[in-house]
Design a protein around this motif. Sequence first.
Motif, mmCIF file in Angstrom:
data_model
loop_
_atom_site.group_PDB
_atom_site.id
_atom_site.type_symbol
_atom_site.label_atom_id
_atom_site.label_comp_id
_atom_site.label_asym_id
_atom_site.label_seq_id
_atom_site.Cartn_x
_atom_site.Cartn_y
_atom_site.Cartn_z
ATOM 1 N N ALA A 259 0.845 -1.195 0.000
ATOM 2 C CA ALA A 259 0.000 0.000 0.000
ATOM 3 C C ALA A 259 0.880 1.245 0.000
ATOM 4 C CB ALA A 259 -0.928 0.003 1.203
ATOM 5 N N VAL A 260 0.601 2.145 -0.927
ATOM 6 C CA VAL A 260 1.286 3.429 -0.986
ATOM 7 C C VAL A 260 0.475 4.458 -0.208
ATOM 8 C CG1 VAL A 260 2.119 5.266 -2.519
ATOM 9 C CG2 VAL A 260 2.299 2.858 -3.227
ATOM 10 N N ARG A 261 -0.829 4.479 -0.454
ATOM 11 C CA ARG A 261 -1.764 5.354 0.263
ATOM 12 C C ARG A 261 -3.082 4.606 0.438
ATOM 13 N NH1 ARG A 261 2.146 8.045 1.149
ATOM 14 N NH2 ARG A 261 2.535 10.179 0.568
ATOM 15 N N VAL A 262 -3.711 4.823 1.592
ATOM 16 C CA VAL A 262 -4.992 4.191 1.914
ATOM 17 C C VAL A 262 -5.952 5.273 2.383
ATOM 18 C CG1 VAL A 262 -6.126 2.494 3.404
ATOM 19 C CG2 VAL A 262 -3.805 2.059 2.583
ATOM 20 N N GLU A 263 -7.178 5.250 1.847
ATOM 21 C CA GLU A 263 -8.197 6.261 2.183
ATOM 22 C C GLU A 263 -7.550 7.646 2.127
ATOM 23 O OE1 GLU A 263 -11.489 5.753 2.595
ATOM 24 O OE2 GLU A 263 -11.200 3.617 2.243
ATOM 25 N N TYR A 264 -7.139 8.015 0.949
ATOM 26 C CA TYR A 264 -6.287 9.180 0.730
ATOM 27 C C TYR A 264 -7.026 10.248 -0.079
ATOM 28 C CZ TYR A 264 -1.995 11.612 -0.815
ATOM 29 O OH TYR A 264 -1.015 12.528 -1.070
ATOM 30 N N PRO A 265 -7.141 11.455 0.458
ATOM 31 C CA PRO A 265 -7.814 12.515 -0.306
ATOM 32 C C PRO A 265 -6.925 13.018 -1.448
ATOM 33 C CG PRO A 265 -6.988 13.395 1.762
ATOM 34 C CD PRO A 265 -6.692 11.917 1.771
ATOM 35 N N VAL A 266 -7.536 13.178 -2.602
ATOM 36 C CA VAL A 266 -6.846 13.717 -3.771
ATOM 37 C C VAL A 266 -7.654 14.885 -4.312
ATOM 38 C CG1 VAL A 266 -5.674 11.574 -4.407
ATOM 39 C CG2 VAL A 266 -7.951 12.056 -5.328
ATOM 40 N N ALA A 267 -6.959 15.788 -5.009
ATOM 41 C CA ALA A 267 -7.651 16.936 -5.597
ATOM 42 C C ALA A 267 -6.902 17.392 -6.833
ATOM 43 C CB ALA A 267 -7.745 18.085 -4.598
#
Length: 172
Positions: free
Chosen positions: A101-109
């Motif tokens: 996993a690099v990011r989990v439940e990760y906000p992006v914009a």
Amino acid sequence: MEVPARPEIAFSPESHVYRVNGRLYPSVTGIMQAAGLYQGPPNGCVDDATMERAKAIGSAAHAACAILSQGRALDWSSVHPDVEPHVRAFEKFQRDMPFRAVRVEYPVASVMYRFAGMLDLCADFPSGKRILIDLKTGRPTAHVAVQLAAYKIAWEEMHTNAGRINECWSVW
């Protein structure tokens, strides 16, 4: 327009509102709903209690899968029987398709396109591929491809030097 590489993203789960660099941004799913690309069940087709139950199962499954994605031990006694089949399916996926996993439940914009969202999982696989994964507790529909494409755009805008996304998957 110059795009900052890593915007400051604040998310309110209660209202499902994103603020990016202090400005209100629409969510990917909100944009899709407004454009008619994604709809819930027709009014009256599913009662409110059933919809709330489905949302609760989805949220609990996401939380449990996030724990497993990060390599942490899950207290299975805390997993509701209605949620367990979804989490067991993810556990099998993780066993059959090992990843980091690099990011989990990760906000992006995307500042360029002015939208935001919450990706479930970005993972690196032994093949060398970096893959965005959206977890679903129900059968995915065609809108998921649009949702993941938007997350890919936002990820790559935010992480210009961190490697491109090779694929996007929906896992259910």
